[in-house]
Design a protein around this motif. Structure first.
Motif, PDB file in Angstrom:
ATOM      1  N   UNK A  38       0.833  -1.217   0.000  1.00  0.00           N
ATOM      2  CA  UNK A  38       0.000   0.000   0.000  1.00  0.00           C
ATOM      3  C   UNK A  38       0.860   1.257   0.000  1.00  0.00           C
ATOM      4  N   UNK A  39       1.932   1.217   0.784  1.00  0.00           N
ATOM      5  CA  UNK A  39       2.841   2.381   0.809  1.00  0.00           C
ATOM      6  C   UNK A  39       3.576   2.515  -0.526  1.00  0.00           C
ATOM      7  N   UNK A  40       4.058   1.397  -1.040  1.00  0.00           N
ATOM      8  CA  UNK A  40       4.807   1.451  -2.306  1.00  0.00           C
ATOM      9  C   UNK A  40       3.930   1.974  -3.446  1.00  0.00           C
ATOM     10  N   UNK A  41       2.629   1.690  -3.366  1.00  0.00           N
ATOM     11  CA  UNK A  41       1.698   2.155  -4.411  1.00  0.00           C
ATOM     12  C   UNK A  41       1.616   3.684  -4.437  1.00  0.00           C
ATOM     13  N   UNK A  42       2.075   4.325  -3.351  1.00  0.00           N
ATOM     14  CA  UNK A  42       2.053   5.800  -3.308  1.00  0.00           C
ATOM     15  C   UNK A  42       3.344   6.413  -3.848  1.00  0.00           C
ATOM     16  N   UNK A  43       4.326   5.562  -4.147  1.00  0.00           N
ATOM     17  CA  UNK A  43       5.600   6.058  -4.678  1.00  0.00           C
ATOM     18  C   UNK A  43       5.459   6.221  -6.198  1.00  0.00           C
ATOM     19  N   UNK A  44       4.904   7.347  -6.591  1.00  0.00           N
ATOM     20  CA  UNK A  44       4.568   7.536  -8.006  1.00  0.00           C
ATOM     21  C   UNK A  44       5.812   7.547  -8.895  1.00  0.00           C
ATOM     22  N   UNK A  45       6.910   8.110  -8.378  1.00  0.00           N
ATOM     23  CA  UNK A  45       8.138   8.124  -9.182  1.00  0.00           C
ATOM     24  C   UNK A  45       8.692   6.709  -9.319  1.00  0.00           C
ATOM     25  N   UNK A  46       8.630   5.949  -8.215  1.00  0.00           N
ATOM     26  CA  UNK A  46       9.103   4.563  -8.269  1.00  0.00           C
ATOM     27  C   UNK A  46       8.306   3.750  -9.283  1.00  0.00           C
ATOM     28  N   UNK A  47       6.994   3.930  -9.277  1.00  0.00           N
ATOM     29  CA  UNK A  47       6.146   3.180 -10.213  1.00  0.00           C
ATOM     30  C   UNK A  47       6.444   3.589 -11.657  1.00  0.00           C
ATOM     31  N   UNK A  48       6.655   4.885 -11.862  1.00  0.00           N
ATOM     32  CA  UNK A  48       6.974   5.330 -13.222  1.00  0.00           C
ATOM     33  C   UNK A  48       8.319   4.740 -13.674  1.00  0.00           C
ATOM     34  N   UNK A  49       9.264   4.671 -12.737  1.00  0.00           N
ATOM     35  CA  UNK A  49      10.567   4.072 -13.051  1.00  0.00           C
ATOM     36  C   UNK A  49      10.385   2.625 -13.524  1.00  0.00           C
ATOM     37  N   UNK A  50       9.473   1.912 -12.872  1.00  0.00           N
ATOM     38  CA  UNK A  50       9.226   0.508 -13.260  1.00  0.00           C
ATOM     39  C   UNK A  50       8.580   0.425 -14.648  1.00  0.00           C
ATOM     40  N   UNK A  51       7.686   1.371 -14.937  1.00  0.00           N
ATOM     41  CA  UNK A  51       7.046   1.364 -16.270  1.00  0.00           C
ATOM     42  C   UNK A  51       8.077   1.700 -17.354  1.00  0.00           C
ATOM     43  N   UNK A  52       8.948   2.652 -17.058  1.00  0.00           N
ATOM     44  CA  UNK A  52       9.983   3.008 -18.038  1.00  0.00           C
ATOM     45  C   UNK A  52      10.930   1.834 -18.271  1.00  0.00           C
ATOM     46  N   UNK A  53      11.228   1.109 -17.197  1.00  0.00           N
ATOM     47  CA  UNK A  53      12.044  -0.105 -17.344  1.00  0.00           C
ATOM     48  C   UNK A  53      11.367  -1.064 -18.329  1.00  0.00           C
ATOM     49  N   UNK A  54      10.050  -1.230 -18.172  1.00  0.00           N
ATOM     50  CA  UNK A  54       9.307  -2.111 -19.079  1.00  0.00           C
ATOM     51  C   UNK A  54       9.397  -1.635 -20.525  1.00  0.00           C
ATOM     52  N   UNK A  55       9.273  -0.323 -20.724  1.00  0.00           N
ATOM     53  CA  UNK A  55       9.370   0.235 -22.089  1.00  0.00           C
ATOM     54  C   UNK A  55      10.760  -0.028 -22.668  1.00  0.00           C
ATOM     55  N   UNK A  56      11.787   0.218 -21.879  1.00  0.00           N
ATOM     56  CA  UNK A  56      13.158   0.031 -22.381  1.00  0.00           C
ATOM     57  C   UNK A  56      13.452  -1.435 -22.684  1.00  0.00           C
ATOM     58  N   UNK A  57      12.943  -2.321 -21.823  1.00  0.00           N
ATOM     59  CA  UNK A  57      13.179  -3.747 -22.050  1.00  0.00           C
ATOM     60  C   UNK A  57      12.430  -4.230 -23.295  1.00  0.00           C
ATOM     61  N   UNK A  58      11.171  -3.785 -23.443  1.00  0.00           N
ATOM     62  CA  UNK A  58      10.389  -4.185 -24.631  1.00  0.00           C
ATOM     63  C   UNK A  58      11.102  -3.725 -25.902  1.00  0.00           C
ATOM     64  N   UNK A  59      11.575  -2.486 -25.876  1.00  0.00           N
ATOM     65  CA  UNK A  59      12.285  -1.927 -27.040  1.00  0.00           C
ATOM     66  C   UNK A  59      13.535  -2.750 -27.360  1.00  0.00           C
TER      67      UNK A  59
END
Ligand SMILES: Cc1cc2nc3c(=O)[nH]c(=O)nc-3n(C[C@H](O)[C@H](O)[C@H](O)COP(=O)(O)O)c2cc1C
Length: 206
Positions: free
Chosen positions: A157-178
């Motif tokens: 629940x706390x980690x879900x509030x770390x918006x920058x952390x979550x965005x970092x994970x999404x960007x990781x996904x984009x970079x890996x997919x690419x």
């Protein structure tokens, strides 16, 4: 294409898992399959440095390590995750990775890899560096993001509030997919994998 995530946290659905799920969603959006392997809470055997894996081609202990190495061909990339314990990764994930790589690093050559760490407050970058060490000496391209792959919280629940952390994970996904798509396109275009020299091992005793 398929990416294996290995979660070393004792919490199956804690902060580390939440971060991994965020990356998974992006990969799935790009048509890439994902699998999360949770290592569980039973203690995992560490490496006993018997060296028998070099003859047997697998670890002497039959557990998740041999299972994952036996399935390496199924996966195009590897992401490992851990909570930060005293400024480093947890023992579950290092026990797993020490044995996975000592007994089967060659199975992962050329596959992109990355790590994800979760912590309440500090030690994330040291843990992240430690986990990336496995890939950096195994000819695995390390995939990065807009920041080091860390998320902050003591609970999901706390980690879900770390918006920058979550965005970092999404960007990781984009970079890996690419990167995975680039590797596939390169293969189709006839780009060959690197041919490596016979490995030199020195121990500096003379
Ligand atoms: C033994 C232990 C050591 C910890 N050490 C740290 C630490 O050095 N730095 C920190 O910020 N959090 C530390 N924590 C908190 C966890 O890293 C944090 O709660 C993490 O996000 C939990 O991830 P999980 O839900 O995936 O297990 C520690 C927790 C435990 C149980």
């Amino acid at each position: 294409m398929k990416v294996l995530f290995v979660n070393g946290s004792p919490h199956e659905h804690g902060c580390t898992d939440l971060a991994m799920q965020e990356t998974c969603k992006v990969l799935q959006k790009h048509g890439i399959d994902t699998e999360i392997l949770w290592l569980g809470t039973s203690s995992l055997q560490g490496c006993i440095a018997c060296g028998k894996c070099h003859k047997k081609g697998k670890c002497v202990f039959e557990d998740a390590v041999n299972e994952v190495n036996g399935r390496a061909d199924e996966f195009d990339a590897l992401i490992v995750g851990s909570p930060v314990y005293y400024g480093g990764p947890c023992s579950q994930i290092t026990a797993f990775l020490d044995r996975l790589f000592y007994s089967g690093a060659a199975k992962w050559t050329g596959k992109p890899a990355s790590s994800i760490v979760s912590c309440r407050r500090g030690g994330a970058s040291a843990a992240y560096d430690r986990l990336n060490k496995y890939f950096e000496m195994s000819n695995m391209p390390v995939v990065t993001s807009q920041y080091w792959n860390q998320i902050h919280g003591n609970s999901a629940d706390e980690a879900a509030q770390d918006l920058e952390g979550l965005q970092t994970m999404r960007t990781l996904g984009e970079n890996l997919a690419w990167l995975l798509k680039c590797i596939e396109a390169g293969r189709k275009a006839g780009i060959e994998a690197p041919a490596y020299e016979k490995r030199i091992g020195t121990n500096f005793i003379r």
